[in-house]
Write a protein that holds these residues in place. Structure first.
Motif, PDB file in Angstrom:
ATOM      1  N   LYS A 109       0.854  -1.192   0.000  1.00 57.25           N
ATOM      2  CA  LYS A 109       0.000   0.000   0.000  1.00 57.25           C
ATOM      3  C   LYS A 109       0.887   1.238   0.000  1.00 57.25           C
ATOM      4  N   ALA A 110       1.712   1.332  -1.027  1.00 59.06           N
ATOM      5  CA  ALA A 110       2.748   2.365  -1.061  1.00 59.06           C
ATOM      6  C   ALA A 110       2.168   3.772  -1.031  1.00 59.06           C
ATOM      7  N   THR A 111       1.047   3.987  -1.673  1.00 61.56           N
ATOM      8  CA  THR A 111       0.462   5.333  -1.686  1.00 61.56           C
ATOM      9  C   THR A 111       0.000   5.736  -0.294  1.00 61.56           C
ATOM     10  N   SER A 112      -0.625   4.808   0.420  1.00 66.46           N
ATOM     11  CA  SER A 112      -1.049   5.090   1.796  1.00 66.46           C
ATOM     12  C   SER A 112       0.151   5.324   2.695  1.00 66.46           C
ATOM     13  N   THR A 113       1.212   4.549   2.475  1.00 67.85           N
ATOM     14  CA  THR A 113       2.424   4.733   3.272  1.00 67.85           C
ATOM     15  C   THR A 113       3.066   6.076   2.960  1.00 67.85           C
ATOM     16  N   GLU A 114       3.073   6.468   1.701  1.00 67.81           N
ATOM     17  CA  GLU A 114       3.589   7.788   1.336  1.00 67.81           C
ATOM     18  C   GLU A 114       2.794   8.886   2.037  1.00 67.81           C
ATOM     19  N   ASP A 115       1.478   8.753   2.071  1.00 72.64           N
ATOM     20  CA  ASP A 115       0.638   9.750   2.750  1.00 72.64           C
ATOM     21  C   ASP A 115       0.952   9.806   4.244  1.00 72.64           C
ATOM     22  N   ALA A 116       1.144   8.634   4.852  1.00 69.16           N
ATOM     23  CA  ALA A 116       1.462   8.593   6.278  1.00 69.16           C
ATOM     24  C   ALA A 116       2.812   9.237   6.552  1.00 69.16           C
ATOM     25  N   LEU A 117       3.793   8.948   5.700  1.00 70.92           N
ATOM     26  CA  LEU A 117       5.116   9.539   5.865  1.00 70.92           C
ATOM     27  C   LEU A 117       5.040  11.060   5.791  1.00 70.92           C
ATOM     28  N   GLN A 118       4.312  11.568   4.826  1.00 70.88           N
ATOM     29  CA  GLN A 118       4.148  13.015   4.714  1.00 70.88           C
ATOM     30  C   GLN A 118       3.476  13.594   5.952  1.00 70.88           C
ATOM     31  N   ALA A 119       2.459  12.900   6.448  1.00 64.43           N
ATOM     32  CA  ALA A 119       1.729  13.393   7.613  1.00 64.43           C
ATOM     33  C   ALA A 119       2.619  13.439   8.844  1.00 64.43           C
ATOM     34  N   TYR A 120       3.427  12.404   9.042  1.00 63.06           N
ATOM     35  CA  TYR A 120       4.346  12.400  10.191  1.00 63.06           C
ATOM     36  C   TYR A 120       5.388  13.501  10.055  1.00 63.06           C
ATOM     37  N   LEU A 121       5.954  13.646   8.875  1.00 63.12           N
ATOM     38  CA  LEU A 121       6.964  14.679   8.672  1.00 63.12           C
ATOM     39  C   LEU A 121       6.402  16.072   8.950  1.00 63.12           C
ATOM     40  N   LYS A 122       5.237  16.350   8.430  1.00 66.54           N
ATOM     41  CA  LYS A 122       4.636  17.661   8.648  1.00 66.54           C
ATOM     42  C   LYS A 122       4.313  17.885  10.122  1.00 66.54           C
ATOM     43  N   ALA A 123       3.812  16.845  10.785  1.00 69.83           N
ATOM     44  CA  ALA A 123       3.492  16.976  12.207  1.00 69.83           C
ATOM     45  C   ALA A 123       4.754  17.162  13.038  1.00 69.83           C
ATOM     46  N   LEU A 124       5.822  16.461  12.683  1.00 73.18           N
ATOM     47  CA  LEU A 124       7.082  16.613  13.412  1.00 73.18           C
ATOM     48  C   LEU A 124       7.603  18.043  13.298  1.00 73.18           C
ATOM     49  N   VAL A 125       7.608  18.584  12.092  1.00 73.63           N
ATOM     50  CA  VAL A 125       8.075  19.953  11.909  1.00 73.63           C
ATOM     51  C   VAL A 125       7.198  20.923  12.696  1.00 73.63           C
ATOM     52  N   ALA A 126       5.893  20.726  12.654  1.00 66.70           N
ATOM     53  CA  ALA A 126       4.967  21.628  13.342  1.00 66.70           C
ATOM     54  C   ALA A 126       5.130  21.588  14.856  1.00 66.70           C
ATOM     55  N   ASN A 127       5.600  20.435  15.370  1.00 73.94           N
ATOM     56  CA  ASN A 127       5.730  20.270  16.819  1.00 73.94           C
ATOM     57  C   ASN A 127       7.173  20.364  17.313  1.00 73.94           C
ATOM     58  N   GLY A 128       8.080  20.795  16.453  1.00 81.93           N
ATOM     59  CA  GLY A 128       9.468  20.942  16.865  1.00 81.93           C
ATOM     60  C   GLY A 128      10.292  19.679  16.816  1.00 81.93           C
ATOM     61  N   GLY A 129       9.781  18.629  16.187  1.00 79.24           N
ATOM     62  CA  GLY A 129      10.561  17.405  16.038  1.00 79.24           C
ATOM     63  C   GLY A 129      11.781  17.624  15.165  1.00 79.24           C
ATOM     64  N   GLN A 130      12.789  16.775  15.362  1.00 75.45           N
ATOM     65  CA  GLN A 130      14.079  17.008  14.715  1.00 75.45           C
ATOM     66  C   GLN A 130      14.434  15.985  13.646  1.00 75.45           C
ATOM     67  N   GLY A 131      13.523  15.059  13.331  1.00 72.83           N
ATOM     68  CA  GLY A 131      13.867  14.128  12.275  1.00 72.83           C
ATOM     69  C   GLY A 131      12.963  12.915  12.253  1.00 72.83           C
ATOM     70  N   LEU A 132      13.141  12.101  11.190  1.00 70.74           N
ATOM     71  CA  LEU A 132      12.394  10.847  11.039  1.00 70.74           C
ATOM     72  C   LEU A 132      13.269   9.850  10.294  1.00 70.74           C
ATOM     73  N   LEU A 133      13.291   8.616  10.792  1.00 70.89           N
ATOM     74  CA  LEU A 133      14.033   7.526  10.175  1.00 70.89           C
ATOM     75  C   LEU A 133      13.069   6.408   9.777  1.00 70.89           C
ATOM     76  N   TYR A 134      13.151   5.957   8.538  1.00 73.41           N
ATOM     77  CA  TYR A 134      12.339   4.863   8.018  1.00 73.41           C
ATOM     78  C   TYR A 134      13.017   3.555   8.407  1.00 73.41           C
ATOM     79  N   TRP A 135      12.228   2.577   8.913  1.00 76.52           N
ATOM     80  CA  TRP A 135      12.844   1.328   9.366  1.00 76.52           C
ATOM     81  C   TRP A 135      12.969   0.334   8.219  1.00 76.52           C
ATOM     82  N   GLU A 136      14.202  -0.004   7.873  1.00 73.16           N
ATOM     83  CA  GLU A 136      14.577  -1.012   6.881  1.00 73.16           C
ATOM     84  C   GLU A 136      13.793  -0.885   5.564  1.00 73.16           C
ATOM     85  N   PRO A 137      13.822   0.286   4.929  1.00 74.80           N
ATOM     86  CA  PRO A 137      13.098   0.432   3.660  1.00 74.80           C
ATOM     87  C   PRO A 137      13.660  -0.441   2.555  1.00 74.80           C
TER      88      PRO A 137
END
Length: 345
Positions: A286-314
């Protein structure tokens, strides 16, 4: 530094039993270890399986169908950081073993040479430790607390020096993997908070002994569960725990990303710690759904002061392993659309 001098220098700090863990200042230690306040957002991945996969003949194509080094491909998606796990006395099993400190150090050299930051992820076991399992290495299993404390000092000091001898300075070191329930059960369980803190402080101190500027990270899973995070930090901070950054695992969908990241921020802000998401993934089918989730996490991290995101074993593909949350197509050897989500930041 030999084992005897380690023990003499750090025994009081490491905790004794009960109130002894507060001897160096208790809660005053909580804010005292911060090595770095991040200034740039880090995108990256845990690719600890790469050496084993390469040894089995695997290689990777980029999105244009051209064979490239896996790190080169990941950098093409804007990634600048790589996490590498290490186990104490691992087996030779391709998927569930390897990751000795010598193998991890060799991979860390490749990451450094690629111009990427290194995150070393201690599991403090011989194989997987995660939110549901925290088994000590077999060689430590019958130890008393003080014997295990000495083993922890020696192990972390030695392995950090192996990394240093290879010319690598990690940006982060995780002292344990998804340690909501503590480490090295039952000795270092969260239900034995003084002992848990003593072991973790021993690991922290030996990282700093070798790499004073490296960020020592506490890694918890399931940040949607606030009570689990609070239980851990009440125990750890309340017994004099010292750390620099928080790291979190989360594999939720796009719909839940904002709330989950808000929880990461809330617990981190309570202790004035920078934080990042050190594990993310989604269904490879479900690559499209995963892409959407990745974007959502990245945007939320930036909005909340998060400093990064690592994908597990892509990079994982079948039949090397049946893990189904990577981001590579096992038929085409090309990345799926999921990694396009990194363009959100």
């Amino acid at each position: 530094m030999n084992e005897i001098s380690i023990s003499r220098r750090h025994l009081l700090r490491a905790g004794g039993l009960g109130a002894g863990a507060l001897a160096l200042g208790g809660l005053g230690e909580v804010g005292g270890g911060q090595a770095e306040a991040a200034t740039t957002f880090s995108k990256g991945a845990d690719v600890s399986w790469v050496p084993q996969m390469e040894a089995k003949g695997y290689s990777w194509l980029n999105s244009g169908g051209v064979k490239e080094d896996i790190l080169t491909i990941l950098k093409g998606y804007g990634m600048s950081a790589v996490r590498l796990r290490t186990w104490v006395n691992p087996s030779s099993d391709p998927a569930n073993g390897h990751c000795s400190i010598s193998e991890t150090a060799a991979m860390a050299v490749r990451v450094k040479d690629a111009g990427m930051d290194v995150n070393i992820d201690y599991h403090f076991g011989d194989t997987w430790n995660s939110v549901g399992v925290q088994n000590p290495p077999a060689a430590w299993a019958s130890m008393t607390y003080f014997e295990m404390l000495s083993a922890m000092y020696t192990y972390v000091y030695h392995t950090m020096n192996v990394i240093k001898a290879n010319g690598v300075t990690p940006r982060w070191v995780q002292i344990g993997n998804e340690i909501n329930s503590g480490i090295c059960h039952p000795i270092g369980s969260v239900s034995n908070p003084a002992q848990m803190t003593g072991l973790l402080n021993a690991a922290h101190d030996m990282v700093k002994e070798v790499f004073p500027s490296t960020n020592v990270m506490i890694h918890l899973a399931q940040p949607q569960n606030c009570s689990s995070m609070t239980t851990f930090f009440d125990a750890f901070a309340g017994h004099g725990g010292t750390w620099d950054w928080n790291g979190f695992s989360s594999y939720g969908s796009a719909a839940y990303a904002a709330g989950i990241v808000a929880n990461m921020a809330e617990i981190s802000n309570a202790y004035s710690k920078p934080f990042m998401q050190v594990e993310f993934g989604g269904a490879v089918t479900k690559a499209t759904s995963t892409e959407d989730a990745l974007q959502a996490y990245l945007k939320a991290l930036v909005a909340n002061g998060g400093q990064g995101l690592l994908y597990w074993e892509p990079e994982v593909m079948t039949p090397f392993d049946t893990y189904d949350m990577g981001a590579w197509d096992s038929a085409t050897y090309e990345p799926t659309a999921a990694l396009n989500g990194f363009s959100a930041v």
